[in-house]
Design an enzyme around this catalytic site. Sequence first.
Site, mmCIF file in Angstrom:
data_model
loop_
_atom_site.group_PDB
_atom_site.id
_atom_site.type_symbol
_atom_site.label_atom_id
_atom_site.label_comp_id
_atom_site.label_asym_id
_atom_site.label_seq_id
_atom_site.Cartn_x
_atom_site.Cartn_y
_atom_site.Cartn_z
ATOM 1 N N LYS A 285 68.462 14.630 -37.463
ATOM 2 C CA LYS A 285 68.703 13.180 -37.269
ATOM 3 C C LYS A 285 67.773 12.308 -38.093
ATOM 4 O O LYS A 285 68.146 11.206 -38.503
ATOM 5 C CB LYS A 285 68.624 12.795 -35.788
ATOM 6 N N GLU B 172 76.991 16.887 -35.613
ATOM 7 C CA GLU B 172 77.137 16.633 -34.172
ATOM 8 C C GLU B 172 75.810 16.835 -33.428
ATOM 9 O O GLU B 172 75.463 16.070 -32.523
ATOM 10 C CB GLU B 172 78.200 17.571 -33.588
ATOM 11 N N GLU C 222 59.987 17.710 -31.069
ATOM 12 C CA GLU C 222 60.012 17.836 -32.522
ATOM 13 C C GLU C 222 58.729 18.541 -32.985
ATOM 14 O O GLU C 222 57.733 18.582 -32.247
ATOM 15 C CB GLU C 222 60.077 16.445 -33.165
ATOM 16 N N ASP D 298 62.383 9.314 -32.601
ATOM 17 C CA ASP D 298 63.537 10.220 -32.548
ATOM 18 C C ASP D 298 64.734 9.504 -31.903
ATOM 19 O O ASP D 298 65.872 9.601 -32.383
ATOM 20 C CB ASP D 298 63.149 11.480 -31.750
ATOM 21 N N LYS E 284 68.493 8.455 -33.572
ATOM 22 C CA LYS E 284 69.788 8.735 -32.945
ATOM 23 C C LYS E 284 70.588 7.451 -32.718
ATOM 24 O O LYS E 284 71.800 7.409 -32.944
ATOM 25 C CB LYS E 284 69.559 9.480 -31.626
ATOM 26 N N GLY F 22 66.784 21.678 -26.913
ATOM 27 C CA GLY F 22 66.650 23.112 -26.630
ATOM 28 C C GLY F 22 67.629 23.898 -27.485
ATOM 29 O O GLY F 22 68.664 23.374 -27.918
#
Length: 440
Positions: free
Chosen positions: A107, A131, A192, A203, A207, A303
């Site tokens: 991302k 995705e 991360e 992060d 997104k 995860g």
Amino acid sequence: MVEPLKLGLAGLGTVGSAVVRMLHRSRAELETRAGRPIELAAYASKDPPKDNTIDLSSLRKLADPIVLARDPGIDIFIELMGGEGDPAKSAIEAAFGAGKGVVTANKALIAKHGVRLAKFAEEKHAPFSFEAAVAGGIPIVKTLREGLGGARISRVYGILNGTCNYILTRMEKEGRSFADCLKEAQKLGYAEADPSFDIGGFDTAHKIAILTSLAFGTEIDADAIHIEGIEQVSLADLEAADELGYRVKLLGVAQRTETGIEQRVHPTMVPKGSVIAEIDGVLNAVAVDSDMMGLTLVGPGAGGDATSSAVVADIVDLAAGRKVFPFGRPVAKLGKLSRAPMQRHEGGYYIRLAALDRPGTAATIARRMADENISLESIMQRRKKSRPHGGDDPKSAAAPASVVLITYATSEDAVRRALAAIEKEGVLAERPQVIRIEKS
Ligand code: NDP
Ligand code: HSE
């Protein structure tokens, strides 16, 4: 016999190893769904993978991910190294340059270079899928790009970082320290490589930048995002939220407003009982409001297993020949994002003040709020349990009182001006804590 789709994978960390396991474990099922075999042909890895349960013995190993990306023996390059720059970026460009498709979970890279890369992919007629880059296992990219292709979206928001939600949940439910909870999230493979991306809100910003583009048909504009992390959220805030009927979540929000599209990431008070408030641990939730309907998707946001599910779903789509524009429309049709200034944000606010216990303090606070036309929905006052620098006599004149205010809807500007005026009066022992309230 249909030719197999041949994959080259770079990065055998948490996600990469889980993808290798899933490709082996579900081989027959994936072939049935894709209509052709899917074969992992080669990989690039700096070191031997940390996960020694994966079998790589039949695969070619290349030292350089960029060489792998161009390798004539692969059709699709799977980038799972991470990082917004090289080698990830150059390797993806090399893959498109050689006419190969790309699947990535990165991302940070998509938020920075996604639109340029999508344009290059279009020119080369190469598929490009990501995705797994948003909300781990939740198929929100496909949902916005395809499932809601006919809706006019007004807001997309949610819990987009598993590490932060895990930390806030453990702190709230078990009263544990921030540092302890972060260590555990790292051990579980949620964080991360540099966890300041998680806890600093960056992060989530990556997104929400991607979701904004998909939801509103605009180019990515990550620089326009207002970002606050969870480092300043204390147990005192979590307790006060609980008493007042809220829970604290790190939200990413993109919203159409009268002044443009607002993009923000910050700790947020959400009313108890709302779907978002009840999302705990590593789970993520993404809510979409549109002219026709609203929906909320919930699932594991980080995860190896959750993320590999999204990566492999992209691989199956490419194997089956399902081609889509990465951002839901040709890059040339993405509009420029009209930025809504954060000062014009409107909503309710939670404000916690460490007020000096002196005559007139409460009146000063109330007056400065009224000067800015801010109406208060509730006021809660509690004496601090201990003094900031030792001593725990609650009756001591030096122990500041914790004053928590909940405002009715007002503007960011007004709140900032009122708090600056209160600080100037010298009635506070610490900087005010401000947490925005989100209707959900
Ligand atoms: P890890 O750090 O666990 O894995 C990255 C792997 O890439 C490491 O094994 C690293 O090796 C390897 N690598 C780095 N540089 C190179 C190179 N030049 N050549 C070959 N291998 C290299 O990260 P994750 O698996 O957690 O994340 C991978 C990507 O997926 C990132 O973009 C991340 O943001 C994204 N993601 C992660 C999720 C998660 O829950 N973990 C969820 C969703 C997305 P070494 O360790 O030796 O440096
Ligand atoms: N570090 C990220 C998180 C991984 O905790 O959500 C999933 O994108």
